[in-house]
Design a protein around this motif. Structure first.
Motif, mmCIF file in Angstrom:
data_model
loop_
_atom_site.group_PDB
_atom_site.id
_atom_site.type_symbol
_atom_site.label_atom_id
_atom_site.label_comp_id
_atom_site.label_asym_id
_atom_site.label_seq_id
_atom_site.Cartn_x
_atom_site.Cartn_y
_atom_site.Cartn_z
ATOM 1 N N ASP A 20 -3.597 3.697 -1.469
ATOM 2 C CA ASP A 20 -3.415 3.395 -2.892
ATOM 3 C C ASP A 20 -2.667 2.072 -3.024
ATOM 4 O O ASP A 20 -1.590 1.891 -2.461
ATOM 5 C CB ASP A 20 -2.618 4.518 -3.565
ATOM 6 C CG ASP A 20 -2.628 4.399 -5.091
ATOM 7 O OD1 ASP A 20 -2.901 3.293 -5.596
ATOM 8 O OD2 ASP A 20 -2.357 5.407 -5.755
ATOM 9 N N TYR A 42 0.837 -1.197 0.000
ATOM 10 C CA TYR A 42 0.000 0.000 0.000
ATOM 11 C C TYR A 42 0.874 1.251 0.000
ATOM 12 O O TYR A 42 1.963 1.279 0.580
ATOM 13 C CB TYR A 42 -0.900 0.043 1.232
ATOM 14 C CG TYR A 42 -1.990 -0.998 1.272
ATOM 15 C CD1 TYR A 42 -3.179 -0.819 0.580
ATOM 16 C CD2 TYR A 42 -1.837 -2.162 2.028
ATOM 17 C CE1 TYR A 42 -4.189 -1.768 0.627
ATOM 18 C CE2 TYR A 42 -2.832 -3.115 2.082
ATOM 19 C CZ TYR A 42 -4.007 -2.914 1.381
ATOM 20 O OH TYR A 42 -4.993 -3.861 1.427
ATOM 21 N N GLN A 50 -7.790 4.006 -5.633
ATOM 22 C CA GLN A 50 -7.562 4.723 -4.386
ATOM 23 C C GLN A 50 -8.775 4.585 -3.474
ATOM 24 O O GLN A 50 -9.912 4.551 -3.928
ATOM 25 C CB GLN A 50 -7.279 6.199 -4.651
ATOM 26 C CG GLN A 50 -5.885 6.481 -5.176
ATOM 27 C CD GLN A 50 -5.563 7.965 -5.152
ATOM 28 O OE1 GLN A 50 -6.456 8.811 -5.049
ATOM 29 N NE2 GLN A 50 -4.273 8.294 -5.248
ATOM 30 N N TYR A 51 -8.497 4.498 -2.194
ATOM 31 C CA TYR A 51 -9.539 4.417 -1.177
ATOM 32 C C TYR A 51 -9.243 5.491 -0.132
ATOM 33 O O TYR A 51 -8.079 5.857 0.082
ATOM 34 C CB TYR A 51 -9.557 3.047 -0.504
ATOM 35 C CG TYR A 51 -9.611 1.876 -1.470
ATOM 36 C CD1 TYR A 51 -10.811 1.281 -1.811
ATOM 37 C CD2 TYR A 51 -8.432 1.360 -2.027
ATOM 38 C CE1 TYR A 51 -10.859 0.204 -2.691
ATOM 39 C CE2 TYR A 51 -8.470 0.298 -2.912
ATOM 40 C CZ TYR A 51 -9.686 -0.274 -3.236
ATOM 41 O OH TYR A 51 -9.721 -1.331 -4.105
ATOM 42 N N SER A 52 -10.267 5.972 0.528
ATOM 43 C CA SER A 52 -10.043 6.990 1.557
ATOM 44 C C SER A 52 -11.005 6.783 2.720
ATOM 45 O O SER A 52 -12.126 6.302 2.552
ATOM 46 C CB SER A 52 -10.230 8.399 0.985
ATOM 47 O OG SER A 52 -11.571 8.603 0.583
ATOM 48 N N GLU A 109 -1.147 8.025 2.193
ATOM 49 C CA GLU A 109 -1.020 9.481 2.283
ATOM 50 C C GLU A 109 -1.897 9.965 3.425
ATOM 51 O O GLU A 109 -3.113 9.775 3.406
ATOM 52 C CB GLU A 109 -1.449 10.136 0.973
ATOM 53 C CG GLU A 109 -1.314 11.653 0.966
ATOM 54 C CD GLU A 109 -1.776 12.270 -0.333
ATOM 55 O OE1 GLU A 109 -2.121 13.471 -0.328
ATOM 56 O OE2 GLU A 109 -1.816 11.551 -1.359
ATOM 57 N N ILE A 145 -5.542 8.437 2.664
ATOM 58 C CA ILE A 145 -5.721 7.912 1.307
ATOM 59 C C ILE A 145 -4.866 6.658 1.152
ATOM 60 O O ILE A 145 -3.684 6.648 1.503
ATOM 61 C CB ILE A 145 -5.333 8.956 0.249
ATOM 62 C CG1 ILE A 145 -6.238 10.190 0.377
ATOM 63 C CG2 ILE A 145 -5.434 8.371 -1.155
ATOM 64 C CD1 ILE A 145 -5.852 11.337 -0.540
#
Length: 305
Positions: free
Chosen positions: A202, A144, A207-209, A147, A200
């Motif tokens: 990735d 992964y 992308q997932y948040s 961020e 975030i």
């Protein structure tokens, strides 16, 4: 006649045996049908193992909230040990490795309000959550790319000194556009901690948040705070005396114990110890300062009638 009777008896026995065998077969068939129906219903209601895959968002949510739970409990224990403060006020007393806040200072009630204690609990979380998250190395080892706010990183790679790490983290937070904010609410069942900080995730496929995290720590602060508030009221009735009678009555009625340390000629440190289910006792400490300069010993008994 006997032969006829014997034959009739044999026929009856044979008929009964046939009926018994028939009933057994029917019951077996019925059982198989019921089991097959249950299996089919269960397969319809429950998803397959392959459909229960943990998404990166859920995995991060669980990871951060687990840390929030752990750091939240440490926040409660540390802050209450210092009288409701993470950053000790000017009116505090250094005692071993903590700074115990002064609640009664020569006639003035300095006990913090609940809103202030909630803020101090949040300060502790903001300052210490990064050390539990471990810079997300567990996620990075799985491929992964993370961020997140600088406040969620420990900066341990830059320095071994905690104060330097804290300064670097504060500077990075000011320069970053990504925010981090913790809050706490004292409820009837414990303390609810909330952390707002977008993360975030990735991993190449998208992308997932996730940005909101919650954890309820099951240590009830209502009782300790109510007891301290009552003791401050009792203190006003006898400003230069330790309210020992009130302490003893409250301890008996609310099943807690207390200790009083004679810190110096004019000051005592009060420790209240509250039992916690399946946990160590919660220690709630504060200090009181009196006008005892003309007295030769600790004044515990109160005014004489």
């Amino acid at each position: 006649m006997r032969l006829k009777s014997s034959i009739m008896q044999m026929l009856k026995m044979t008929s009964k045996s046939q009926i018994s065998v028939f009933l057994v077969i029917v019951l077996i068939i019925l059982g198989v049908v019921i089991i097959a129906t249950q299996i089919q219903n269960q397969a319809t209601k429950e998803p397959s193992i392959s459909s229960l895959q943990v998404t990166p968002t859920l995995e991060m949510q669980q990871y951060v909230e687990s840390c929030l739970q752990d750091v939240g409990e440490r926040a409660i224990r540390y802050v209450m040990l210092q009288g409701g403060y993470y950053y000790p006020p000017d009116a505090s007393t250094s005692y071993f490795d903590v700074d115990v806040a002064t609640y009664w200072d020569h006639g003035d009630n300095l006990m913090p309000g609940r809103d202030e204690i909630e803020q101090e609990l949040a300060f502790f979380v903001e300052d210490n959550i990064a050390y539990c998250l471990r810079d997300f190395i567990d996620f990075e080892s799985q491929g992964y790319v993370i961020e997140a706010s600088p406040g969620l990183y420990s900066f341990a790679k830059e320095s071994d000194d905690y104060e330097v790490q804290r300064i670097l983290r504060d500077l990075a937070k000011r320069e970053s556009e990504t925010f981090m904010h913790a809050s706490s609410v004292i409820t009837g069942t414990g303390v609810l901690f909330t952390l707002q900080s977008p993360i975030i995730i990735d991993k190449g496929d998208g992308q997932y948040s996730v940005e909101s995290f919650n954890a309820l720590v099951g240590i009830n602060l209502n009782k300790p705070l109510q007891i301290a508030e009552y003791l401050m009221i009792s203190q006003q009735e006898a400003p230069d005396y330790v309210p020992l009678d009130a302490l003893a009555e409250l301890a008996y009625a609310n099943d807690f114990r207390f200790e009083i340390v004679h810190y110096d000629q004019n000051q005592v440190i009060v420790g209240l110890f509250f039992k916690q289910p399946l946990k160590d006792e919660l220690v709630y400490a504060y200090s009181n300062r009196y006008d005892w300069q003309d007295l030769g010993e600790l004044n515990l008994e109160g005014p004489q009638t």
